[in-house]
Design a protein around this motif. Sequence first.
Motif, PDB file in Angstrom:
ATOM      1  N   THR A  25      -0.924   5.375   4.830  1.00  0.00           N
ATOM      2  CA  THR A  25      -0.389   6.300   3.828  1.00  0.00           C
ATOM      3  C   THR A  25      -1.433   6.470   2.732  1.00  0.00           C
ATOM      4  O   THR A  25      -1.838   5.494   2.096  1.00  0.00           O
ATOM      5  CB  THR A  25       0.925   5.765   3.228  1.00  0.00           C
ATOM      6  N   ASN A  70      -2.008  -1.540   0.743  1.00  0.00           N
ATOM      7  CA  ASN A  70      -2.033  -1.942   2.147  1.00  0.00           C
ATOM      8  C   ASN A  70      -2.987  -1.101   2.991  1.00  0.00           C
ATOM      9  O   ASN A  70      -2.978  -1.214   4.220  1.00  0.00           O
ATOM     10  CB  ASN A  70      -0.619  -1.823   2.746  1.00  0.00           C
ATOM     11  N   ASN A 109      -1.973   2.808  -2.525  1.00  0.00           N
ATOM     12  CA  ASN A 109      -1.502   2.002  -1.407  1.00  0.00           C
ATOM     13  C   ASN A 109      -2.365   0.742  -1.286  1.00  0.00           C
ATOM     14  O   ASN A 109      -3.483   0.808  -0.773  1.00  0.00           O
ATOM     15  CB  ASN A 109      -1.570   2.818  -0.118  1.00  0.00           C
ATOM     16  N   LEU A 117       2.234   0.716  -4.693  1.00  0.00           N
ATOM     17  CA  LEU A 117       3.460   0.596  -3.903  1.00  0.00           C
ATOM     18  C   LEU A 117       3.207  -0.257  -2.657  1.00  0.00           C
ATOM     19  O   LEU A 117       2.590   0.199  -1.688  1.00  0.00           O
ATOM     20  CB  LEU A 117       3.983   1.979  -3.508  1.00  0.00           C
ATOM     21  N   ASN A 118       3.695  -1.469  -2.700  1.00  0.00           N
ATOM     22  CA  ASN A 118       3.466  -2.430  -1.610  1.00  0.00           C
ATOM     23  C   ASN A 118       4.175  -2.082  -0.311  1.00  0.00           C
ATOM     24  O   ASN A 118       3.820  -2.596   0.736  1.00  0.00           O
ATOM     25  CB  ASN A 118       3.888  -3.837  -2.056  1.00  0.00           C
ATOM     26  N   GLN A 119       5.172  -1.209  -0.373  1.00  0.00           N
ATOM     27  CA  GLN A 119       5.943  -0.909   0.839  1.00  0.00           C
ATOM     28  C   GLN A 119       5.313   0.195   1.699  1.00  0.00           C
ATOM     29  O   GLN A 119       5.867   0.554   2.727  1.00  0.00           O
ATOM     30  CB  GLN A 119       7.394  -0.555   0.474  1.00  0.00           C
ATOM     31  N   LEU A 120       4.175   0.709   1.314  1.00  0.00           N
ATOM     32  CA  LEU A 120       3.554   1.802   2.065  1.00  0.00           C
ATOM     33  C   LEU A 120       2.883   1.314   3.345  1.00  0.00           C
ATOM     34  O   LEU A 120       2.377   0.198   3.429  1.00  0.00           O
ATOM     35  CB  LEU A 120       2.529   2.525   1.191  1.00  0.00           C
ATOM     36  N   HIS A 121       2.863   2.202   4.330  1.00  0.00           N
ATOM     37  CA  HIS A 121       2.201   1.955   5.618  1.00  0.00           C
ATOM     38  C   HIS A 121       0.688   1.931   5.405  1.00  0.00           C
ATOM     39  O   HIS A 121       0.166   2.566   4.484  1.00  0.00           O
ATOM     40  CB  HIS A 121       2.593   3.073   6.597  1.00  0.00           C
ATOM     41  N   GLU A 122      -0.035   1.249   6.262  1.00  0.00           N
ATOM     42  CA  GLU A 122      -1.478   1.090   6.093  1.00  0.00           C
ATOM     43  C   GLU A 122      -2.276   2.401   6.192  1.00  0.00           C
ATOM     44  O   GLU A 122      -3.452   2.433   5.829  1.00  0.00           O
ATOM     45  CB  GLU A 122      -2.025   0.084   7.101  1.00  0.00           C
TER      46      GLU A 122
END
Length: 142
Positions: free
Chosen positions: A31, A47, A45, A24-29
Amino acid sequence: MSNQTVLEYLNRLAADNQIKIFWLNQLHEFTTPACDTQTRKIVMNPNWHNANQIPFQLAHEIAHVLISDNSDRILYFSSAANHSKIEMEANKKAVELLIPEYLEYADPANINANDFVDQFSVPHFLSNFAQEVLSNCSRSQE
């Protein structure tokens, strides 16, 4: 060895064990990844703030599914001691999953637990266990 090489190995391992991975590319660094052991699904994640740790995280989540610990179901209701035991088992299994790939690409003259731990940003409290597994692998190859 690149992270990509290790992730390809782990993706094959997951596929061979009917485990589905979602990146999931939309996750915070910060998460963290998670898994559902019953449905054999993992959310990762890409990211994550420490990219070197992503292979260990994926191996850890795969380990939860392979161990079939139902950690996603029981951790909410479990004691801290039980939670720690489940996480330690997954950590150790993750080390066991990563070491064959590490040995495949590592310079034989530099194989050691500290290099392994540093390469994958494995928590240092697993150094002794990693050394034990590496020693067992060395003995089995003799």
